[in-house]
Design a protein around this motif. Structure first.
Motif, PDB file in Angstrom:
ATOM      1  N   ASP A  48       6.347  30.263  19.721  1.00  0.00           N
ATOM      2  CA  ASP A  48       7.549  31.002  20.717  1.00  0.00           C
ATOM      3  C   ASP A  48       8.809  31.049  19.660  1.00  0.00           C
ATOM      4  OD1 ASP A  48       8.179  28.479  20.678  1.00  0.00           O
ATOM      5  OD2 ASP A  48       8.257  28.735  23.128  1.00  0.00           O
ATOM      6  N   LEU A  52      11.784  33.552  19.653  1.00  0.00           N
ATOM      7  CA  LEU A  52      13.247  33.230  19.901  1.00  0.00           C
ATOM      8  C   LEU A  52      14.163  33.365  18.656  1.00  0.00           C
ATOM      9  CD1 LEU A  52      12.433  29.676  21.553  1.00  0.00           C
ATOM     10  CD2 LEU A  52      13.501  31.761  22.661  1.00  0.00           C
ATOM     11  N   ALA A  57      16.466  37.805  22.085  1.00  0.00           N
ATOM     12  CA  ALA A  57      16.577  36.443  22.345  1.00  0.00           C
ATOM     13  C   ALA A  57      17.771  35.554  22.196  1.00  0.00           C
ATOM     14  CB  ALA A  57      15.223  35.464  21.823  1.00  0.00           C
ATOM     15  N   CYS A  60      20.477  36.268  24.715  1.00  0.00           N
ATOM     16  CA  CYS A  60      20.475  35.476  25.555  1.00  0.00           C
ATOM     17  C   CYS A  60      20.869  34.060  25.452  1.00  0.00           C
ATOM     18  CB  CYS A  60      19.112  35.763  26.206  1.00  0.00           C
ATOM     19  SG  CYS A  60      18.532  37.528  27.003  1.00  0.00           S
ATOM     20  N   LEU A  61      20.146  33.485  24.615  1.00  0.00           N
ATOM     21  CA  LEU A  61      20.564  32.170  24.150  1.00  0.00           C
ATOM     22  C   LEU A  61      22.073  31.779  23.887  1.00  0.00           C
ATOM     23  CD1 LEU A  61      17.605  31.394  21.792  1.00  0.00           C
ATOM     24  CD2 LEU A  61      17.891  30.465  24.293  1.00  0.00           C
ATOM     25  N   TRP A  67      22.277  33.922  31.191  1.00  0.00           N
ATOM     26  CA  TRP A  67      20.990  33.808  30.969  1.00  0.00           C
ATOM     27  C   TRP A  67      20.440  32.547  31.098  1.00  0.00           C
ATOM     28  CZ3 TRP A  67      18.717  38.898  31.381  1.00  0.00           C
ATOM     29  CH2 TRP A  67      19.547  39.772  31.007  1.00  0.00           C
ATOM     30  N   LYS A  68      19.250  32.541  31.570  1.00  0.00           N
ATOM     31  CA  LYS A  68      18.540  31.390  31.564  1.00  0.00           C
ATOM     32  C   LYS A  68      17.023  31.564  31.453  1.00  0.00           C
ATOM     33  CE  LYS A  68      17.543  30.176  36.295  1.00  0.00           C
ATOM     34  NZ  LYS A  68      17.586  29.200  37.316  1.00  0.00           N
ATOM     35  N   ARG A  69      16.305  30.575  30.612  1.00  0.00           N
ATOM     36  CA  ARG A  69      14.763  31.061  30.447  1.00  0.00           C
ATOM     37  C   ARG A  69      13.958  30.587  31.507  1.00  0.00           C
ATOM     38  NH1 ARG A  69      11.541  29.040  24.873  1.00  0.00           N
ATOM     39  NH2 ARG A  69       9.625  29.875  25.468  1.00  0.00           N
ATOM     40  N   VAL A 101       8.386  35.192  25.996  1.00  0.00           N
ATOM     41  CA  VAL A 101       9.633  34.570  26.240  1.00  0.00           C
ATOM     42  C   VAL A 101      10.231  35.258  27.405  1.00  0.00           C
ATOM     43  CG1 VAL A 101      11.794  33.861  25.397  1.00  0.00           C
ATOM     44  CG2 VAL A 101       9.821  33.185  23.993  1.00  0.00           C
ATOM     45  N   PHE A 103      13.718  35.775  29.795  1.00  0.00           N
ATOM     46  CA  PHE A 103      15.085  35.377  30.122  1.00  0.00           C
ATOM     47  C   PHE A 103      15.550  35.881  31.293  1.00  0.00           C
ATOM     48  CE2 PHE A 103      15.098  34.484  25.564  1.00  0.00           C
ATOM     49  CZ  PHE A 103      15.697  33.173  25.535  1.00  0.00           C
ATOM     50  N   TYR A 231      13.826  24.795  36.101  1.00  0.00           N
ATOM     51  CA  TYR A 231      14.815  25.771  34.892  1.00  0.00           C
ATOM     52  C   TYR A 231      16.092  25.999  35.498  1.00  0.00           C
ATOM     53  CZ  TYR A 231      10.107  26.085  32.991  1.00  0.00           C
ATOM     54  OH  TYR A 231       8.536  25.629  32.460  1.00  0.00           O
TER      55      TYR A 231
END
Length: 232
Positions: A48, A52, A57, A60-61, A67-69, A101, A103, A231
């Motif tokens: 992954d 990422l 990705a 979002c990160l 955003w959360k995963r 993945v 989000f 999470y």
């Protein structure tokens, strides 16, 4: 997450319900990881980390306040996992060779899913089968419906797809989906599939319903609460 509108009533044996109701957040996290590891333990696959690294990705990160995963595969027993089409059949080398993945926006109405679709998911040579896209759209558009409908239960009532450009297999793709409208037990969902450069490949519109018959599908509220706790 997705279920067909003609799904049969759930059969309960009582054993898993008791265990689930007593499961701590830490145990939930361990179960989730164990299930994913068990599905793909022997698969030669990408990691992954490569997903990422995608632009979607990273966006979002870089915005953790928005955003959360959350997990793509839902934790389940081996029996249930094997009977579920996507984790039981599509999660394999040269197919979905790594867990997508996911989000979730903190409004619980928008989701971004990054997935690698392998070379054994084709119709025409080298082109992702339209039915594969439809299956993944069904799986992914269910998420905003699932998170917002009563009892956290969402059954697919309709799914319409417009294919814009060929999706070339063995590449990373981005699904974007959001809750367009909700009224009572009905949720209208919009989604699109992009390549890693942001080019639009296909679009989807879906309608989900939380059934009147509460015995048709078990209430999923406690499962959503556990995921939210594990999470944060």
């Amino acid at each position: 997450f997705a279920n067909d509108a003609d799904a049969k009533p759930a059969v309960e044996d009582g054993s898993n319900d008791t265990e689930s109701s007593e499961m701590t957040d830490a145990e939930m996290h361990t179960l989730l990881e164990d299930q994913v590891d068990a599905i793909g333990a022997k698969l030669p696959r990408m990691t992954d980390a490569e997903l990422l690294q995608s632009t979607a990705a990273r966006e979002c990160l870089d915005n953790p306040d928005e955003w959360k995963r959350v997990p793509f595969f839902w934790p389940r027993s081996d029996i249930k996992r094997k009977s579920a089409f996507v984790p039981g059949t599509m999660y394999a080398a040269n197919k979905l060779s790594v867990e997508p993945v996911v989000f979730m926006n903190r409004d619980r109405k928008q989701f971004v899913v990054i997935a690698h679709i392998g070379k054994e998911m084709c119709g025409h040579d080298g082109i992702v089968h339209g039915g594969v896209q439809a299956t993944l759209f069904d799986e992914i558009t269910a998420r905003p419906a699932f998170w917002n409908l009563p009892r956290n239960v969402a059954l697919t009532a309709s799914l319409k797809i417009a294919y814009r450009k060929p999706a070339i297999a063995d590449h990373i793709f981005v699904f974007r989906t959001h809750l367009a409208k909700m009224e009572g037990r009905k949720a209208e969902i919009a989604a699109q599939l992009e390549d890693s450069h942001g080019n639009l490949l296909s679009e989807a519109e879906a309608l989900y319903i939380s059934p009147k018959n509460v015995t048709l599908v078990q209430d999923q509220t406690s499962q959503v609460e556990k995921i939210e706790n594990v999470y944060p």
